[in-house]
Scaffold this motif. Structure first.
Motif, PDB file in Angstrom:
ATOM      1  N   ARG A   1       5.359  -2.499  49.841  1.00 24.86           N
ATOM      2  CA  ARG A   1       5.596  -2.387  51.258  1.00 24.86           C
ATOM      3  C   ARG A   1       6.507  -1.976  51.959  1.00 24.86           C
ATOM      4  O   ARG A   1       6.426  -0.905  52.604  1.00 24.86           O
ATOM      5  N   GLN A   2       7.643  -2.373  51.468  1.00 25.55           N
ATOM      6  CA  GLN A   2       9.008  -2.080  52.197  1.00 25.55           C
ATOM      7  C   GLN A   2       9.374  -0.754  51.833  1.00 25.55           C
ATOM      8  O   GLN A   2       9.733   0.082  52.578  1.00 25.55           O
ATOM      9  N   ILE A   3       9.123  -0.579  50.436  1.00 29.10           N
ATOM     10  CA  ILE A   3       9.318   1.163  49.628  1.00 29.10           C
ATOM     11  C   ILE A   3       8.423   2.017  50.788  1.00 29.10           C
ATOM     12  O   ILE A   3       9.134   2.907  51.194  1.00 29.10           O
ATOM     13  N   ASP A   4       7.000   1.599  50.778  1.00 30.39           N
ATOM     14  CA  ASP A   4       6.144   2.289  51.547  1.00 30.39           C
ATOM     15  C   ASP A   4       6.626   2.635  53.140  1.00 30.39           C
ATOM     16  O   ASP A   4       6.740   3.808  53.467  1.00 30.39           O
ATOM     17  N   GLN A   5       7.375   1.572  53.529  1.00 25.58           N
ATOM     18  CA  GLN A   5       7.437   1.683  54.880  1.00 25.58           C
ATOM     19  C   GLN A   5       8.830   2.371  55.234  1.00 25.58           C
ATOM     20  O   GLN A   5       8.815   3.350  56.180  1.00 25.58           O
ATOM     21  N   GLU A   6       9.930   2.529  54.276  1.00 30.90           N
ATOM     22  CA  GLU A   6      11.184   3.173  54.447  1.00 30.90           C
ATOM     23  C   GLU A   6      10.734   4.644  53.841  1.00 30.90           C
ATOM     24  O   GLU A   6      11.226   5.430  54.727  1.00 30.90           O
ATOM     25  N   ARG A   7       9.669   4.832  53.059  1.00 23.06           N
ATOM     26  CA  ARG A   7       9.374   6.237  52.799  1.00 23.06           C
ATOM     27  C   ARG A   7       8.775   6.799  53.997  1.00 23.06           C
ATOM     28  O   ARG A   7       9.045   8.070  54.209  1.00 23.06           O
ATOM     29  N   GLU A   8       7.792   6.232  54.640  1.00 18.65           N
ATOM     30  CA  GLU A   8       7.272   6.488  55.863  1.00 18.65           C
ATOM     31  C   GLU A   8       8.018   6.842  57.056  1.00 18.65           C
ATOM     32  O   GLU A   8       8.020   7.770  57.533  1.00 18.65           O
ATOM     33  N   GLN A   9       9.227   6.036  57.130  1.00 23.32           N
ATOM     34  CA  GLN A   9      10.116   6.131  58.096  1.00 23.32           C
ATOM     35  C   GLN A   9      11.063   7.279  57.906  1.00 23.32           C
ATOM     36  O   GLN A   9      11.268   8.300  58.701  1.00 23.32           O
ATOM     37  N   LYS A  10      11.388   7.488  56.707  1.00 23.25           N
ATOM     38  CA  LYS A  10      12.079   8.637  56.379  1.00 23.25           C
ATOM     39  C   LYS A  10      11.378  10.197  56.590  1.00 23.25           C
ATOM     40  O   LYS A  10      11.832  10.938  56.862  1.00 23.25           O
ATOM     41  N   LEU A  11      10.129   9.947  56.164  1.00 29.15           N
ATOM     42  CA  LEU A  11       9.260  11.068  56.208  1.00 29.15           C
ATOM     43  C   LEU A  11       9.042  11.434  57.684  1.00 29.15           C
ATOM     44  O   LEU A  11       9.433  12.493  57.944  1.00 29.15           O
ATOM     45  N   SER A  12       8.844  10.572  58.559  1.00 27.76           N
ATOM     46  CA  SER A  12       8.518  10.639  59.894  1.00 27.76           C
ATOM     47  C   SER A  12       9.938  11.314  60.582  1.00 27.76           C
ATOM     48  O   SER A  12       9.985  11.877  61.320  1.00 27.76           O
ATOM     49  N   SER A  13      10.956  10.620  60.125  1.00 27.12           N
ATOM     50  CA  SER A  13      12.350  10.856  60.560  1.00 27.12           C
ATOM     51  C   SER A  13      12.636  12.412  60.183  1.00 27.12           C
ATOM     52  O   SER A  13      13.112  13.380  60.912  1.00 27.12           O
ATOM     53  N   ALA A  14      12.514  12.721  58.983  1.00 24.82           N
ATOM     54  CA  ALA A  14      12.662  14.181  58.391  1.00 24.82           C
ATOM     55  C   ALA A  14      11.608  15.316  59.290  1.00 24.82           C
ATOM     56  O   ALA A  14      12.141  16.303  59.693  1.00 24.82           O
ATOM     57  N   LYS A  15      10.537  14.802  59.614  1.00 25.73           N
ATOM     58  CA  LYS A  15       9.488  15.451  60.264  1.00 25.73           C
ATOM     59  C   LYS A  15       9.844  15.757  61.798  1.00 25.73           C
ATOM     60  O   LYS A  15       9.831  16.771  62.269  1.00 25.73           O
TER      61      LYS A  15
ATOM     62  N   LYS B   1      11.114  19.319  63.349  1.00 31.43           N
ATOM     63  CA  LYS B   1      10.491  19.608  64.304  1.00 31.43           C
ATOM     64  C   LYS B   1      11.539  20.067  65.693  1.00 31.43           C
ATOM     65  O   LYS B   1      11.316  21.084  66.699  1.00 31.43           O
ATOM     66  N   GLN B   2      12.300  19.241  66.033  1.00 28.45           N
ATOM     67  CA  GLN B   2      13.509  19.411  66.719  1.00 28.45           C
ATOM     68  C   GLN B   2      14.268  20.883  66.166  1.00 28.45           C
ATOM     69  O   GLN B   2      14.716  21.430  67.343  1.00 28.45           O
ATOM     70  N   ALA B   3      14.440  20.868  65.113  1.00 30.87           N
ATOM     71  CA  ALA B   3      15.313  21.969  64.520  1.00 30.87           C
ATOM     72  C   ALA B   3      14.401  23.180  65.050  1.00 30.87           C
ATOM     73  O   ALA B   3      14.700  24.178  65.719  1.00 30.87           O
ATOM     74  N   ARG B   4      12.973  23.221  64.920  1.00 27.18           N
ATOM     75  CA  ARG B   4      12.033  24.414  64.984  1.00 27.18           C
ATOM     76  C   ARG B   4      12.107  24.557  66.698  1.00 27.18           C
ATOM     77  O   ARG B   4      12.299  25.683  67.233  1.00 27.18           O
ATOM     78  N   LEU B   5      11.881  23.521  67.357  1.00 23.86           N
ATOM     79  CA  LEU B   5      12.064  23.778  68.838  1.00 23.86           C
ATOM     80  C   LEU B   5      13.223  24.429  69.434  1.00 23.86           C
ATOM     81  O   LEU B   5      13.381  25.186  70.217  1.00 23.86           O
TER      82      LEU B   5
END
Length: 192
Positions: free
Chosen positions: A53-67, A71-75
């Protein structure tokens, strides 16, 4: 019965009782070990699930952060492109010669309508347009050239008596047009 026989019977009984106690203790020990192993296995499985669960949560956080960073770089890149386009438009407007007199006259006419006819009006414009403004102002009563302002062209008209100031510069027109059409410009540039 002899005393030796009684002692021997007691010893046999004690041995049997000891064996029974030992057997019960071994069974209890086996149950305790089995329960402990089961608890340990359950705890291990729970820890594995928790780590997953912790790995999935960290993966999701990193993925969200990367997205979000993407998005900020694109904007930011889009904002830079829009600023470049706006800069190019401003350069073309500043260097425009062909329709400059006609547009300046139209902007002056619109600005003068905001004042009373007999009001003394000071007209300012781009420094490079001084000769053009002086020529145009010759056709207007109660209007005099008041110097230059930092703009792409057009006029700024002021009246001391009414304390009114009308900015009809190319800059202000561009700002209005830019704001009104920014969504369309962006859609055209970025194929949205």
């Amino acid at each position: 019965m002899s005393l030796d026989t009684v002692v021997e019977d007691i010893r046999d009984e004690a041995r049997a009782r000891a064996e029974e106690i030992r057997s019960d203790a071994d069974e209890r020990a086996e149950r305790i070990v089995a329960d402990a192993e089961a608890d340990a296995e359950e705890l291990l499985e729970e820890r594995k699930r928790e780590v997953e669960r912790q790995i999935d949560q960290e993966r999701e956080q990193k993925l969200s952060s990367a997205k979000l960073q993407t998005k900020q770089a694109r904007l930011e890149a889009r904002r830079d492109v829009l600023e470049d386009v706006r800069g190019s438009v401003e350069e073309r407007i500043a260097s425009m010669e062909e329709d400059r007199e006609e547009l300046t006259r139209a902007l002056l006419e619109d600005a003068v309508e905001e004042f009373d006819d007999d009001a003394e009006k000071q007209v300012s414009g781009r420094a490079d347009d001084e000769a053009l403004l002086l020529a145009i102002l010759a056709d207007y009563e109660n209007c005099e050239y008041a110097g230059s302002v930092d703009c792409l062209g057009g006029v700024v008209v002021e009246s001391e008596g009414s304390r009114v100031r009308v900015s009809n510069t190319f800059d202000s027109v561009l700002e209005d047009v830019w704001e009104d059409n920014l969504r369309d410009v962006s859609a055209t540039l970025f194929d949205q």
